[in-house]
Design an enzyme around this catalytic site. Sequence first.
Site, PDB file in Angstrom:
ATOM      1  CG  ASP A  34       4.884 -21.353  -8.292  1.00 50.62           C
ATOM      2  OD1 ASP A  34       3.848 -21.048  -7.614  1.00 50.62           O
ATOM      3  OD2 ASP A  34       5.877 -22.152  -7.692  1.00 50.62           O
ATOM      4  CG  ASP A  36       6.020 -20.353  -2.043  1.00 44.94           C
ATOM      5  OD1 ASP A  36       6.688 -19.601  -1.355  1.00 44.94           O
ATOM      6  OD2 ASP A  36       4.675 -20.389  -2.079  1.00 44.94           O
ATOM      7  CG  ASP A 235       9.021 -24.963  -8.094  1.00 38.65           C
ATOM      8  OD1 ASP A 235       7.951 -24.279  -8.051  1.00 38.65           O
ATOM      9  OD2 ASP A 235       9.235 -25.365  -6.727  1.00 38.65           O
TER      10      ASP A 235
END
Length: 364
Positions: A34, A36, A235
């Site tokens: 991922d 961001d 995250d």
Amino acid sequence: MTVRNGQGQQGAGRRRPGGSAVPLSEAYDTALLDLDGVVYAGGEAVAHAVEALGVARAGGMHLAYVTNNALRTPDAVAAHLTELGVPAEAGDVITSAQAVARLIADDVPAGSRVLVIGGEGLRVALRERGLVPVDSAEDGPVAVVQGYGGPEMPWGRFAEASYAVARGLPWYASNTDLTIPGARGIGPGNGAAVEVVRIATGGRVEPKVAGKPLPPMHRETVLRTGARRPLVVGDRLDTDIEGAFNGGVDSLLVFTGVTDAAQLLRAVPEHRPTYVSADLRGLLAGQPEVVAEADGSFVCGGWRASVSAPSGGELVLEGSVDAAAGAGDPMDAVRALCGAAWTAADAAGGGVPDAGKVLARLGL
């Protein structure tokens, strides 16, 4: 993308993180990262990300960047990564814009007009699939698609989407992440924008969603990476980790974005990662096994975690249970706590032991 190396224990029965005797960058051939909150936040590199990814790449791990953010094109994302010190090409980037464009193209005739509520990433992805982006509900679209358009998205764009959806046009969304991490904190994501249109149209229609954790994004990732032993790195529990769960692959959660330790300990089975690390340096190391003891406690590294009472209570953490292992890494403590908390939650049908005291002790 169904190969698993046997070190993880992904599945509905997961009750503790997995262990790996070798660095994760050696155990898996491809990291599906991922962006961001994992590689960058607010345009700036996350601490340790550039160095860790450089070492993983030099060791032979393929790095692919899988993002629910539909704002930018793969070319723009690759250029940004390269500028940050993470060399990348457009082919290394897989976006929810690409996934939703394929989803729309499967449903409507080639050359169809699609009302776009979002950024350039969506427009480029639609053109790649032979579709024509338009800006108004009066331009003859046959569908409407929403993707993250950045913090300056004009309010009138949501009105255009609302008009089109109210007329019965098929509605698509690149993703429904309610929040997105930035340099100044957590801001509203595309999911919040989708809710605006849902409210304006009376809540009677649901969009078709392409992004993580749903199958269209997994399909797009499979088609574009060719990974054989992938590791999802993210995250967010409800997108990255659940997406890995749905795809049947292992995952690494990092604490550089929206998820904190308290949320991890409360995770439902489909949100439980295979591995846990403070940041992307976790790719460069193995992880100690979390061992279930006969007394119901869980040991990882130099830490032992348990629940104060069989019927619930609070989590208890002891350090230095193994003089050789020591008790220096708080991530080992978190891993042990996951074993105790997840097992207790499953036994209680969803109740989670209180973790406030132990997390305060760890500074988490």
